[in-house]
Scaffold this active site. Structure first.
Site, PDB file in Angstrom:
ATOM      1  N   TYR A   1      48.079  10.699 103.131  1.00  0.00           N
ATOM      2  CA  TYR A   1      46.749  10.500 102.551  1.00  0.00           C
ATOM      3  C   TYR A   1      45.699  11.204 103.408  1.00  0.00           C
ATOM      4  O   TYR A   1      44.766  11.813 102.901  1.00  0.00           O
ATOM      5  CB  TYR A   1      46.415   9.008 102.414  1.00  0.00           C
TER       6      TYR A   1
ATOM      7  N   PHE B   1      27.560  31.756  85.091  1.00  0.00           N
ATOM      8  CA  PHE B   1      28.902  31.387  84.663  1.00  0.00           C
ATOM      9  C   PHE B   1      28.794  29.985  84.056  1.00  0.00           C
ATOM     10  O   PHE B   1      27.999  29.168  84.507  1.00  0.00           O
ATOM     11  CB  PHE B   1      29.943  31.430  85.791  1.00  0.00           C
ATOM     12  N   THR B   2      29.618  29.728  83.052  1.00  0.00           N
ATOM     13  CA  THR B   2      29.480  28.514  82.237  1.00  0.00           C
ATOM     14  C   THR B   2      29.399  27.229  83.067  1.00  0.00           C
ATOM     15  O   THR B   2      28.414  26.495  83.009  1.00  0.00           O
ATOM     16  CB  THR B   2      30.655  28.432  81.248  1.00  0.00           C
TER      17      THR B   2
ATOM     18  N   ASP C   1      30.018  32.608  95.072  1.00  0.00           N
ATOM     19  CA  ASP C   1      31.119  32.225  94.183  1.00  0.00           C
ATOM     20  C   ASP C   1      32.199  33.269  94.418  1.00  0.00           C
ATOM     21  O   ASP C   1      32.135  34.388  93.902  1.00  0.00           O
ATOM     22  CB  ASP C   1      30.672  32.202  92.717  1.00  0.00           C
TER      23      ASP C   1
ATOM     24  N   LYS D   1      42.334  31.614  90.594  1.00  0.00           N
ATOM     25  CA  LYS D   1      42.271  33.036  90.232  1.00  0.00           C
ATOM     26  C   LYS D   1      42.861  33.866  91.374  1.00  0.00           C
ATOM     27  O   LYS D   1      44.066  33.911  91.540  1.00  0.00           O
ATOM     28  CB  LYS D   1      40.822  33.441  89.944  1.00  0.00           C
TER      29      LYS D   1
ATOM     30  N   ARG E   1      33.706  35.509  74.835  1.00  0.00           N
ATOM     31  CA  ARG E   1      32.704  35.456  75.901  1.00  0.00           C
ATOM     32  C   ARG E   1      31.435  36.066  75.316  1.00  0.00           C
ATOM     33  O   ARG E   1      31.065  37.188  75.591  1.00  0.00           O
ATOM     34  CB  ARG E   1      33.144  36.216  77.157  1.00  0.00           C
TER      35      ARG E   1
ATOM     36  N   PHE F   1      32.297  26.079  73.982  1.00  0.00           N
ATOM     37  CA  PHE F   1      33.393  27.009  73.696  1.00  0.00           C
ATOM     38  C   PHE F   1      34.762  26.372  73.886  1.00  0.00           C
ATOM     39  O   PHE F   1      35.737  26.784  73.275  1.00  0.00           O
ATOM     40  CB  PHE F   1      33.281  28.268  74.578  1.00  0.00           C
TER      41      PHE F   1
HETATM   42  N1  F0G Z   1      33.332  30.541  88.866  1.00  0.00           N
HETATM   43  C1  F0G Z   1      33.873  31.564  88.176  1.00  0.00           C
HETATM   44  C2  F0G Z   1      33.338  32.939  88.373  1.00  0.00           C
HETATM   45  C3  F0G Z   1      34.931  31.321  87.280  1.00  0.00           C
HETATM   46  O1  F0G Z   1      35.453  32.342  86.597  1.00  0.00           O
HETATM   47  C4  F0G Z   1      35.393  30.010  87.107  1.00  0.00           C
HETATM   48  C5  F0G Z   1      36.453  29.704  86.138  1.00  0.00           C
HETATM   49  C6  F0G Z   1      34.795  28.963  87.846  1.00  0.00           C
HETATM   50  C7  F0G Z   1      33.779  29.283  88.723  1.00  0.00           C
HETATM   51  C8  F0G Z   1      35.221  27.544  87.690  1.00  0.00           C
HETATM   52  O2  F0G Z   1      36.445  27.325  88.283  1.00  0.00           O
HETATM   53  O3  F0G Z   1      37.945  26.719  86.369  1.00  0.00           O
HETATM   54  O4  F0G Z   1      38.600  26.281  88.741  1.00  0.00           O
HETATM   55  O5  F0G Z   1      36.829  24.935  87.679  1.00  0.00           O
HETATM   56  N2  F0G Z   1      36.792  30.507  85.232  1.00  0.00           N
HETATM   57  C9  F0G Z   1      37.876  30.335  84.281  1.00  0.00           C
HETATM   58  C10 F0G Z   1      37.897  31.507  83.352  1.00  0.00           C
HETATM   59  C11 F0G Z   1      37.871  29.029  83.586  1.00  0.00           C
HETATM   60  O6  F0G Z   1      38.728  31.508  82.441  1.00  0.00           O
HETATM   61  O7  F0G Z   1      37.094  32.432  83.516  1.00  0.00           O
HETATM   62  P1  F0G Z   1      37.512  26.255  87.730  1.00  0.00           P
END
Ligand code: F0G
Length: 465
Positions: free
Chosen positions: A80, A132-133, A223, A266, A390, A456
């Site tokens: 833990y 970014f979303t 990021d 990624k 996108r 989305f």
């Molecule tokens: N920042 C970037 C630039 C990303 O592309 C993503 C995720 C995140 C943050 C968030 O990270 O998914 O681990 O919580 N991108 C994925 C995509 C979902 O398909 O582009 P996460």
């Protein structure tokens, strides 16, 4: 006599690995796919993976791990508190990425959540090189307003700029003049900007940004989800970096910044995991206090010990020159095939995906009828290739409920790392070319269910009559 390498012809790249285990793919008929996409509300996120042939939905969490990473999974120290794997990860982040402190999180948005809550106050402004979303949503949930400060050419799919991810410093100056530096908790810098088409930031721009942040007393937050791909483009395109290793460029980028959020799903070649990293001791202490509320103890943050071990090993593999050359090389291979066939794509081809320009492929579908969403659905029906919208659907609505109308209306063909072969890319290209040739048959869509946030992911659609 063998000629010295410099006078020989340029050779092809090849994957710096061989395949030890395979996963069999399922094929489906066009009728089955037509039924599946209708059941999924014309949203590729809602398809079952078993109904997909070649899955280019995302590059997130879908990499093939190496034998070393799998071996590392067996070394999971599932304590833990104080897992050995955490200390391995922390040391790796320090060495490869320069950040002194690491707080593991379940994935990237876990880190974004903690960071946004720690640094953003209601009424603040957070400038960034394109939204970014999930990142923007966490900034907004913390009371901040995102401000786009990327260079204008990033919003132009056909502009040939080599560093279309760069920050326009004049836009930052204008923001300070408008709201004051004290309303800006940090500048959010993404390397290899996802929503711009995987476009890199130059080292010169990162250094200029560092100087700007120092001048105004503003933090620089990175990021770093696709930092290795960005470093590769710097090596290939920026003066003075041709003879530098990708690993050393990655380190130099990170060292310019104060803190970072990472989706290790990624670049770092793992199926799950992320972290928040920083140099500031006080910020680290506050992050640890918050991580125990939302993710887990500060030495696991929602991950198993084995996940942290796989991540530590994956980070090192991800910054190897041969790995990254083949990774980006495969994306460029697909991009070139499509371009040669005259399919409109975002230029130059980015690091993790080829982006189809849905506005130009479907000029008869107005943006209010979600051309990229419709194109992704049509591609799936043609061949079982799954891509992702996108465009206006991903961009969502502003605080007043109006649609954000991005200039870029794209379908992302995202290439998982170390998963598909060049032959798979050929099949994908053939399908895209076919769909583009019959584009007039593709109709627009309208929502039948629209979620309040991140629409989305779970939104549902039907074709417009
Ligand atoms: N920042 C970037 C630039 C990303 O592309 C993503 C995720 C995140 C943050 C968030 O990270 O998914 O681990 O919580 N991108 C994925 C995509 C979902 O398909 O582009 P996460």
């Amino acid at each position: 006599m063998v000629q010295p390498a410099t006078t020989r012809r340029q050779r092809s790249w090849a994957e710096p690995f061989k395949i030890k285990m395979v996963e069999l793919l399922k094929t489906t008929t066009a009728e089955e796919r037509q039924r599946a996409i209708a059941e999924a509300g014309y949203n590729t996120f809602l398809l079952k993976s078993q109904d997909v042939y070649i899955d280019l939905l995302t590059d997130s969490g879908v990499s093939a791990m190496s034998d070393r990473q799998w071996a590392g999974m067996m070394l999971g120290d599932e304590a833990y508190a104080g897992s050995a794997n955490f200390y391995h990860l922390e040391a790796t982040v320090r060495e490869c990425y320069s950040y002194r402190h690491t707080v593991p999180t379940h994935q990237g948005r876990g880190a974004e959540h903690i960071l946004s809550r720690l640094l953003i106050k209601p009424g603040d402004y957070v400038p960034g090189n394109m939204y970014f979303t999930t990142t923007r949503l966490h900034q907004e949930l913390a009371g901040g307003t995102f401000v786009d400060v990327i260079v204008d050419e990033a919003h132009d799919a056909q502009h040939e700029g080599l560093f279309k991810g760069n920050v326009d410093i004049a836009k930052l100056d204008a923001l300070v003049a408008r709201v004051g530096a004290e309303r800006i908790p940090y500048v959010s810098l993404a390397t290899c900007v996802n929503m711009a088409g995987g476009q890199p930031v130059s080292m010169a721009n990162i250094k200029a940004l560092r100087a700007w942040c120092d001048k105004h007393g503003v933090r620089l937050v990175h990021d770093m989800t696709r930092v290795a791909e960005n470093a590769y483009f710097i090596q290939q395109r920026e003066a003075g970096y041709a003879h530098r290793s990708v690993a050393s460029i990655v380190h130099e980028i990170c060292a310019q910044t104060d803190a970072a959020t990472m989706s290790a799903k990624k670049d770092a070649l793992v199926n799950i995991g992320g972290f928040l990293a920083m140099n500031d001791d006080d910020l680290y202490r506050r992050a640890c206090d918050m991580i125990v509320v939302y993710e887990g103890l500060h030495t696991y943050g929602g991950l198993a010990g084995r996940d942290m071990e796989a991540m530590a090993i994956g980070i090192r593999e991800s910054i190897d020159d041969n790995h990254i050359k083949a990774r980006v090389g495969q994306v460029e291979y697909l991009g070139k095939k499509l371009e040669d066939a005259g399919v409109p794509i975002v230029r130059p081809v980015g690091g993790h995906a080829v982006f189809l320009d849905a506005k130009r492929i479907l000029p008869h579908v107005p943006q209010a009828q979600y051309p990229a969403q419709a194109l992704a659905a049509a591609l799936y029906v043609d061949s079982g290739v799954r891509a992702m919208e996108r465009g206006v659907v991903s961009a969502g609505r502003d605080a007043e409920g109006r649609d954000h109308m991005p200039r870029l209306e794209l379908v992302r063909l995202t290439i998982p790392r170390r998963v598909y072969t060049q032959a798979h890319m050929d099949v994908v290209a053939e399908s895209v070319i076919e769909v583009a040739e019959h584009a007039r048959d593709v109709r627009g869509l309208r929502f039948t269910y629209e979620p309040d946030v991140l629409r989305f992911f779970l939104g549902r659609f039907e074709p417009v009559a």
